[in-house]
Motif scaffolding. Structure first.
Motif, PDB file in Angstrom:
ATOM      1  N   LYS A  84      38.750  73.921  26.014  1.00 21.33           N
ATOM      2  CA  LYS A  84      39.496  72.912  26.755  1.00 21.33           C
ATOM      3  C   LYS A  84      40.031  71.812  25.838  1.00 21.33           C
ATOM      4  O   LYS A  84      40.754  70.952  26.272  1.00 21.33           O
ATOM      5  CB  LYS A  84      38.600  72.277  27.816  1.00 21.33           C
ATOM      6  N   GLY A  85      39.651  71.824  24.588  1.00 25.36           N
ATOM      7  CA  GLY A  85      40.123  70.813  23.664  1.00 25.36           C
ATOM      8  C   GLY A  85      39.155  69.647  23.568  1.00 25.36           C
ATOM      9  O   GLY A  85      38.006  69.716  23.990  1.00 25.36           O
ATOM     10  N   PHE A  86      39.625  68.563  23.006  1.00 22.19           N
ATOM     11  CA  PHE A  86      38.789  67.387  22.790  1.00 22.19           C
ATOM     12  C   PHE A  86      38.480  66.698  24.104  1.00 22.19           C
ATOM     13  O   PHE A  86      39.354  66.505  24.932  1.00 22.19           O
ATOM     14  CB  PHE A  86      39.507  66.409  21.852  1.00 22.19           C
ATOM     15  N   ARG A  87      37.228  66.347  24.272  1.00 24.79           N
ATOM     16  CA  ARG A  87      36.819  65.607  25.455  1.00 24.79           C
ATOM     17  C   ARG A  87      36.113  64.342  24.992  1.00 24.79           C
ATOM     18  O   ARG A  87      35.165  64.405  24.219  1.00 24.79           O
ATOM     19  CB  ARG A  87      35.871  66.453  26.303  1.00 24.79           C
ATOM     20  N   ALA A  88      36.576  63.209  25.448  1.00 29.21           N
ATOM     21  CA  ALA A  88      36.011  61.936  25.015  1.00 29.21           C
ATOM     22  C   ALA A  88      34.584  61.777  25.531  1.00 29.21           C
ATOM     23  O   ALA A  88      34.220  62.304  26.583  1.00 29.21           O
ATOM     24  CB  ALA A  88      36.878  60.788  25.523  1.00 29.21           C
ATOM     25  N   TYR A  89      33.792  61.043  24.779  1.00 31.73           N
ATOM     26  CA  TYR A  89      32.404  60.773  25.157  1.00 31.73           C
ATOM     27  C   TYR A  89      32.374  59.838  26.357  1.00 31.73           C
ATOM     28  O   TYR A  89      33.017  58.794  26.365  1.00 31.73           O
ATOM     29  CB  TYR A  89      31.662  60.137  23.979  1.00 31.73           C
ATOM     30  N   GLU A  90      31.637  60.227  27.364  1.00 35.85           N
ATOM     31  CA  GLU A  90      31.492  59.421  28.560  1.00 35.85           C
ATOM     32  C   GLU A  90      30.010  59.164  28.781  1.00 35.85           C
ATOM     33  O   GLU A  90      29.301  60.034  29.285  1.00 35.85           O
ATOM     34  CB  GLU A  90      32.091  60.135  29.774  1.00 35.85           C
ATOM     35  N   PRO A  91      29.510  57.985  28.400  1.00 38.39           N
ATOM     36  CA  PRO A  91      28.079  57.736  28.547  1.00 38.39           C
ATOM     37  C   PRO A  91      27.684  57.652  30.021  1.00 38.39           C
ATOM     38  O   PRO A  91      28.441  57.184  30.863  1.00 38.39           O
ATOM     39  CB  PRO A  91      27.875  56.392  27.848  1.00 38.39           C
ATOM     40  N   ASN A  92      26.489  58.105  30.300  1.00 36.14           N
ATOM     41  CA  ASN A  92      25.964  58.069  31.655  1.00 36.14           C
ATOM     42  C   ASN A  92      25.006  56.882  31.737  1.00 36.14           C
ATOM     43  O   ASN A  92      23.796  57.039  31.656  1.00 36.14           O
ATOM     44  CB  ASN A  92      25.250  59.384  31.979  1.00 36.14           C
ATOM     45  N   LEU A  93      25.578  55.685  31.872  1.00 38.55           N
ATOM     46  CA  LEU A  93      24.781  54.468  31.881  1.00 38.55           C
ATOM     47  C   LEU A  93      24.361  54.111  33.296  1.00 38.55           C
ATOM     48  O   LEU A  93      25.109  54.325  34.252  1.00 38.55           O
ATOM     49  CB  LEU A  93      25.589  53.305  31.292  1.00 38.55           C
ATOM     50  N   PRO A  94      23.163  53.517  33.424  1.00 40.11           N
ATOM     51  CA  PRO A  94      22.755  53.076  34.759  1.00 40.11           C
ATOM     52  C   PRO A  94      23.563  51.856  35.181  1.00 40.11           C
ATOM     53  O   PRO A  94      24.053  51.090  34.363  1.00 40.11           O
ATOM     54  CB  PRO A  94      21.276  52.722  34.585  1.00 40.11           C
ATOM     55  N   THR A  95      23.683  51.667  36.478  1.00 34.78           N
ATOM     56  CA  THR A  95      24.409  50.509  36.988  1.00 34.78           C
ATOM     57  C   THR A  95      23.511  49.295  36.967  1.00 34.78           C
ATOM     58  O   THR A  95      22.283  49.396  36.947  1.00 34.78           O
ATOM     59  CB  THR A  95      24.898  50.756  38.425  1.00 34.78           C
ATOM     60  N   VAL A  96      24.109  48.114  36.966  1.00 36.63           N
ATOM     61  CA  VAL A  96      23.354  46.864  36.961  1.00 36.63           C
ATOM     62  C   VAL A  96      22.682  46.713  38.320  1.00 36.63           C
ATOM     63  O   VAL A  96      23.282  46.941  39.364  1.00 36.63           O
ATOM     64  CB  VAL A  96      24.302  45.672  36.672  1.00 36.63           C
ATOM     65  N   TYR A  97      21.412  46.311  38.295  1.00 42.98           N
ATOM     66  CA  TYR A  97      20.655  46.158  39.526  1.00 42.98           C
ATOM     67  C   TYR A  97      21.183  44.979  40.327  1.00 42.98           C
ATOM     68  O   TYR A  97      21.315  43.881  39.826  1.00 42.98           O
ATOM     69  CB  TYR A  97      19.178  45.950  39.211  1.00 42.98           C
ATOM     70  N   ARG A  98      21.489  45.229  41.577  1.00 39.66           N
ATOM     71  CA  ARG A  98      21.900  44.194  42.517  1.00 39.66           C
ATOM     72  C   ARG A  98      20.872  44.165  43.633  1.00 39.66           C
ATOM     73  O   ARG A  98      20.751  45.133  44.393  1.00 39.66           O
ATOM     74  CB  ARG A  98      23.276  44.505  43.120  1.00 39.66           C
ATOM     75  N   PRO A  99      20.111  43.093  43.731  1.00 38.20           N
ATOM     76  CA  PRO A  99      19.081  43.050  44.772  1.00 38.20           C
ATOM     77  C   PRO A  99      19.722  43.042  46.156  1.00 38.20           C
ATOM     78  O   PRO A  99      20.829  42.526  46.333  1.00 38.20           O
ATOM     79  CB  PRO A  99      18.338  41.745  44.499  1.00 38.20           C
ATOM     80  N   PRO A 100      19.046  43.636  47.121  1.00 35.14           N
ATOM     81  CA  PRO A 100      19.604  43.637  48.471  1.00 35.14           C
ATOM     82  C   PRO A 100      19.611  42.235  49.038  1.00 35.14           C
ATOM     83  O   PRO A 100      18.780  41.397  48.689  1.00 35.14           O
ATOM     84  CB  PRO A 100      18.650  44.551  49.246  1.00 35.14           C
ATOM     85  N   GLY A 101      20.556  41.963  49.865  1.00 36.69           N
ATOM     86  CA  GLY A 101      20.568  40.647  50.495  1.00 36.69           C
ATOM     87  C   GLY A 101      21.892  39.965  50.351  1.00 36.69           C
ATOM     88  O   GLY A 101      22.953  40.565  50.426  1.00 36.69           O
ATOM     89  N   GLY A 102      21.811  38.656  50.101  1.00 37.40           N
ATOM     90  CA  GLY A 102      22.974  37.773  50.116  1.00 37.40           C
ATOM     91  C   GLY A 102      23.993  38.054  49.046  1.00 37.40           C
ATOM     92  O   GLY A 102      23.820  38.879  48.166  1.00 37.40           O
ATOM     93  N   ASP A 103      25.077  37.268  49.139  1.00 40.82           N
ATOM     94  CA  ASP A 103      26.190  37.393  48.211  1.00 40.82           C
ATOM     95  C   ASP A 103      26.033  36.511  46.986  1.00 40.82           C
ATOM     96  O   ASP A 103      26.837  36.560  46.081  1.00 40.82           O
ATOM     97  CB  ASP A 103      27.510  37.010  48.899  1.00 40.82           C
ATOM     98  N   SER A 104      25.015  35.681  46.935  1.00 40.33           N
ATOM     99  CA  SER A 104      24.884  34.730  45.831  1.00 40.33           C
ATOM    100  C   SER A 104      24.503  35.461  44.553  1.00 40.33           C
ATOM    101  O   SER A 104      23.978  36.568  44.569  1.00 40.33           O
ATOM    102  CB  SER A 104      23.839  33.663  46.158  1.00 40.33           C
ATOM    103  N   ALA A 105      24.741  34.796  43.423  1.00 44.37           N
ATOM    104  CA  ALA A 105      24.482  35.397  42.122  1.00 44.37           C
ATOM    105  C   ALA A 105      23.000  35.614  41.882  1.00 44.37           C
ATOM    106  O   ALA A 105      22.611  36.488  41.126  1.00 44.37           O
ATOM    107  CB  ALA A 105      25.065  34.524  41.009  1.00 44.37           C
ATOM    108  N   ASP A 106      22.147  34.802  42.526  1.00 41.43           N
ATOM    109  CA  ASP A 106      20.716  34.953  42.300  1.00 41.43           C
ATOM    110  C   ASP A 106      20.065  35.866  43.325  1.00 41.43           C
ATOM    111  O   ASP A 106      18.847  35.979  43.376  1.00 41.43           O
ATOM    112  CB  ASP A 106      20.023  33.590  42.261  1.00 41.43           C
ATOM    113  N   GLY A 107      20.841  36.523  44.141  1.00 41.14           N
ATOM    114  CA  GLY A 107      20.312  37.475  45.096  1.00 41.14           C
ATOM    115  C   GLY A 107      19.669  36.820  46.297  1.00 41.14           C
ATOM    116  O   GLY A 107      18.898  37.443  47.008  1.00 41.14           O
ATOM    117  N   GLY A 108      19.919  35.536  46.504  1.00 39.85           N
ATOM    118  CA  GLY A 108      19.371  34.867  47.656  1.00 39.85           C
ATOM    119  C   GLY A 108      17.971  34.350  47.449  1.00 39.85           C
ATOM    120  O   GLY A 108      17.320  33.933  48.387  1.00 39.85           O
ATOM    121  N   THR A 109      17.430  34.348  46.211  1.00 40.30           N
ATOM    122  CA  THR A 109      16.074  33.881  45.979  1.00 40.30           C
ATOM    123  C   THR A 109      16.032  32.396  45.759  1.00 40.30           C
ATOM    124  O   THR A 109      14.969  31.810  45.671  1.00 40.30           O
ATOM    125  CB  THR A 109      15.448  34.590  44.773  1.00 40.30           C
ATOM    126  N   GLY A 110      17.170  31.755  45.590  1.00 39.10           N
ATOM    127  CA  GLY A 110      17.234  30.312  45.513  1.00 39.10           C
ATOM    128  C   GLY A 110      16.923  29.756  44.162  1.00 39.10           C
ATOM    129  O   GLY A 110      15.799  29.573  43.783  1.00 39.10           O
TER     130      GLY A 110
END
Length: 128
Positions: A84-110
């Motif tokens: 198929k030719g050259f295929r670029a490296y695509e890392p399989n990185l985990p996503t950043v953890y977003r705590p469940p809950g509010g929309d605030s940057a601190d996850g609603g913990t205050g």
């Protein structure tokens, strides 16, 4: 990383040569190119001895250039199995953890600040 399987059976015509067959093929090609080089060298000497003048340069250049290509082809190794030719490296990185809950940057913990990885300045970091 999971391999994706191709549907269907493998064809014999798609199979690679065995490693020993590939090595013998490259050795044979190298020896043939070196034989052509020897012939070019002998022709250059004979043409020079007969007073061929500038015609001596043609087989001489062949005798000088052929070893480079012979070595490159001999060391080339096996052809890549991926057609198929050259295929670029695509890392399989985990996503950043977003705590469940509010929309605030601190996850609603205050109150604490979080860094770019989502970690706060709480007791686990020794800051609080």
């Amino acid at each position: 990383m999971r391999r994706v399987r191709r549907p269907g059976a493998h064809l014999v015509t798609e199979a690679q040569r065995s490693k020993s067959a590939d090595i013998s093929y490259r050795e044979r090609r190298y020896l043939i190119m070196m034989a052509i080089r020897v012939v070019c060298f002998v022709v250059a000497v004979v043409v020079f001895a007969k007073g061929g003048g500038w015609l001596t340069a043609i087989p001489a250049v062949g005798a000088i250039v052929i070893p480079y290509f012979a070595v490159v082809f001999a060391n080339g190794g096996r052809e890549p199995s991926n057609t198929k030719g050259f295929r670029a490296y695509e890392p399989n990185l985990p996503t950043v953890y977003r705590p469940p809950g509010g929309d605030s940057a601190d996850g609603g913990t205050g109150g604490g600040q979080t860094d770019r990885d989502g970690y706060g300045d709480g007791p686990m970091h020794g800051n609080g």
